[in-house]
Design a protein around this motif. Structure first.
Motif, PDB file in Angstrom:
ATOM      1  N   LEU A  15      98.378 136.235  47.236  1.00 28.59           N
ATOM      2  CA  LEU A  15      98.758 137.083  48.370  1.00 28.59           C
ATOM      3  C   LEU A  15      97.548 137.531  49.185  1.00 28.59           C
ATOM      4  CD1 LEU A  15     101.530 139.252  46.697  1.00 28.59           C
ATOM      5  CD2 LEU A  15     101.845 137.645  48.593  1.00 28.59           C
ATOM      6  N   LEU A  16      96.501 137.953  48.525  1.00 29.93           N
ATOM      7  CA  LEU A  16      95.298 138.398  49.240  1.00 29.93           C
ATOM      8  C   LEU A  16      94.633 137.239  49.979  1.00 29.93           C
ATOM      9  CD1 LEU A  16      93.778 140.908  46.665  1.00 29.93           C
ATOM     10  CD2 LEU A  16      94.859 141.438  48.858  1.00 29.93           C
ATOM     11  N   SER A  17      94.618 136.075  49.360  1.00 33.36           N
ATOM     12  CA  SER A  17      94.044 134.905  50.034  1.00 33.36           C
ATOM     13  C   SER A  17      94.836 134.569  51.290  1.00 33.36           C
ATOM     14  CB  SER A  17      94.041 133.697  49.094  1.00 33.36           C
ATOM     15  OG  SER A  17      93.152 133.906  48.029  1.00 33.36           O
ATOM     16  N   LEU A  18      96.163 134.569  51.173  1.00 34.38           N
ATOM     17  CA  LEU A  18      97.002 134.273  52.333  1.00 34.38           C
ATOM     18  C   LEU A  18      96.776 135.278  53.459  1.00 34.38           C
ATOM     19  CD1 LEU A  18     100.364 133.268  50.648  1.00 34.38           C
ATOM     20  CD2 LEU A  18      98.954 131.824  52.106  1.00 34.38           C
ATOM     21  N   LYS A  19      96.649 136.531  53.101  1.00 31.41           N
ATOM     22  CA  LYS A  19      96.424 137.582  54.100  1.00 31.41           C
ATOM     23  C   LYS A  19      95.194 137.260  54.948  1.00 31.41           C
ATOM     24  CE  LYS A  19      94.936 142.416  54.210  1.00 31.41           C
ATOM     25  NZ  LYS A  19      94.667 143.588  53.365  1.00 31.41           N
ATOM     26  N   HIS A  20      94.108 136.905  54.299  1.00 25.63           N
ATOM     27  CA  HIS A  20      92.858 136.642  55.015  1.00 25.63           C
ATOM     28  C   HIS A  20      92.869 135.265  55.685  1.00 25.63           C
ATOM     29  CE1 HIS A  20      91.071 140.376  53.775  1.00 25.63           C
ATOM     30  NE2 HIS A  20      91.506 140.149  52.554  1.00 25.63           N
ATOM     31  N   GLU A  21      93.511 134.297  55.069  1.00 24.25           N
ATOM     32  CA  GLU A  21      93.607 132.971  55.679  1.00 24.25           C
ATOM     33  C   GLU A  21      94.445 133.028  56.957  1.00 24.25           C
ATOM     34  OE1 GLU A  21      93.291 130.623  51.401  1.00 24.25           O
ATOM     35  OE2 GLU A  21      95.247 131.108  52.235  1.00 24.25           O
ATOM     36  N   PHE A  22      95.541 133.773  56.914  1.00 23.27           N
ATOM     37  CA  PHE A  22      96.385 133.910  58.100  1.00 23.27           C
ATOM     38  C   PHE A  22      95.612 134.546  59.249  1.00 23.27           C
ATOM     39  CE2 PHE A  22      99.938 132.240  56.111  1.00 23.27           C
ATOM     40  CZ  PHE A  22     101.100 132.373  56.856  1.00 23.27           C
ATOM     41  N   ARG A  23      94.843 135.575  58.951  1.00 26.39           N
ATOM     42  CA  ARG A  23      94.033 136.217  60.002  1.00 26.39           C
ATOM     43  C   ARG A  23      93.084 135.210  60.640  1.00 26.39           C
ATOM     44  NH1 ARG A  23      92.156 141.760  57.122  1.00 26.39           N
ATOM     45  NH2 ARG A  23      94.148 142.844  57.272  1.00 26.39           N
ATOM     46  N   ALA A  24      92.432 134.421  59.818  1.00 27.11           N
ATOM     47  CA  ALA A  24      91.442 133.466  60.319  1.00 27.11           C
ATOM     48  C   ALA A  24      92.087 132.300  61.063  1.00 27.11           C
ATOM     49  CB  ALA A  24      90.601 132.933  59.159  1.00 27.11           C
ATOM     50  N   MET A  25      93.291 131.914  60.684  1.00 22.77           N
ATOM     51  CA  MET A  25      93.927 130.726  61.244  1.00 22.77           C
ATOM     52  C   MET A  25      94.941 131.016  62.349  1.00 22.77           C
ATOM     53  SD  MET A  25      94.734 128.436  57.926  1.00 22.77           S
ATOM     54  CE  MET A  25      93.491 127.796  56.859  1.00 22.77           C
ATOM     55  N   ARG A  26      95.259 132.264  62.559  1.00 25.25           N
ATOM     56  CA  ARG A  26      96.318 132.601  63.513  1.00 25.25           C
ATOM     57  C   ARG A  26      96.063 132.020  64.904  1.00 25.25           C
ATOM     58  NH1 ARG A  26      97.657 138.246  62.582  1.00 25.25           N
ATOM     59  NH2 ARG A  26      98.912 137.429  60.900  1.00 25.25           N
ATOM     60  N   ALA A  27      94.827 132.004  65.355  1.00 24.77           N
ATOM     61  CA  ALA A  27      94.506 131.518  66.702  1.00 24.77           C
ATOM     62  C   ALA A  27      94.448 129.992  66.787  1.00 24.77           C
ATOM     63  CB  ALA A  27      93.179 132.110  67.160  1.00 24.77           C
ATOM     64  N   THR A  28      94.086 129.340  65.693  1.00 21.49           N
ATOM     65  CA  THR A  28      93.853 127.894  65.756  1.00 21.49           C
ATOM     66  C   THR A  28      94.805 127.059  64.916  1.00 21.49           C
ATOM     67  OG1 THR A  28      92.264 128.036  63.950  1.00 21.49           O
ATOM     68  CG2 THR A  28      91.399 128.236  66.189  1.00 21.49           C
ATOM     69  N   GLY A  29      95.572 127.687  64.035  1.00 20.94           N
ATOM     70  CA  GLY A  29      96.408 126.930  63.110  1.00 20.94           C
ATOM     71  C   GLY A  29      95.577 126.405  61.958  1.00 20.94           C
ATOM     72  N   GLY A  30      96.220 125.664  61.086  1.00 18.52           N
ATOM     73  CA  GLY A  30      95.504 125.112  59.948  1.00 18.52           C
ATOM     74  C   GLY A  30      96.445 124.833  58.799  1.00 18.52           C
ATOM     75  N   SER A  31      95.888 124.545  57.653  1.00 20.22           N
ATOM     76  CA  SER A  31      96.674 124.190  56.482  1.00 20.22           C
ATOM     77  C   SER A  31      96.167 124.958  55.265  1.00 20.22           C
ATOM     78  CB  SER A  31      96.565 122.687  56.227  1.00 20.22           C
ATOM     79  OG  SER A  31      97.353 122.321  55.118  1.00 20.22           O
ATOM     80  N   ILE A  32      97.097 125.483  54.510  1.00 20.93           N
ATOM     81  CA  ILE A  32      96.791 126.233  53.286  1.00 20.93           C
ATOM     82  C   ILE A  32      97.509 125.541  52.134  1.00 20.93           C
ATOM     83  CG2 ILE A  32      97.063 128.431  52.071  1.00 20.93           C
ATOM     84  CD1 ILE A  32      97.147 129.752  54.909  1.00 20.93           C
ATOM     85  N   ILE A  33      96.810 125.312  51.047  1.00 27.75           N
ATOM     86  CA  ILE A  33      97.399 124.726  49.854  1.00 27.75           C
ATOM     87  C   ILE A  33      97.281 125.735  48.716  1.00 27.75           C
ATOM     88  CG2 ILE A  33      97.372 122.814  48.210  1.00 27.75           C
ATOM     89  CD1 ILE A  33      97.892 121.888  51.060  1.00 27.75           C
TER      90      ILE A  33
END
Length: 88
Positions: A15-33
């Motif tokens: 959950l904490l990883s997703l929180k920070h990954e979403f913040r970083a990727m919100r403007a550009t998109g990306g992929s999370i595994i």
């Protein structure tokens, strides 16, 4: 390992990883595994806490994928199975 540390590592960590990954990727998109386990797909004896935490990661990933789609963020989960124990 006690129940608290199993859930803190597997569920809270995801959950904490997703929180920070979403913040970083919100403007550009990306992929999370995210990483679960075959234990998250079915029950196994004597592994209730681990099974529950890995099952939670699968559910979290499904919800995060729906939330991230509007930002071009793909969220997937892998569930590795058993590997042979080989001594080389």
């Amino acid at each position: 390992m006690d129940a608290s540390s199993v859930f803190d590592t597997n569920v809270k960590g995801t959950l904490l990883s997703l929180k920070h990954e979403f913040r970083a990727m919100r403007a550009t998109g990306g992929s999370i595994i995210n990483v679960s386990s075959t234990y998250g797909l079915m029950g196994f004896p004597d592994a209730t806490l681990y099974v529950g935490s890995k099952h939670a990661i699968i559910g979290i990933t499904k919800s995060a994928a729906l939330e991230g789609a509007q930002y071009g963020i793909r969220v997937n989960v892998v569930a590795p199975g058993f590997t042979p124990d080989r001594h080389v």
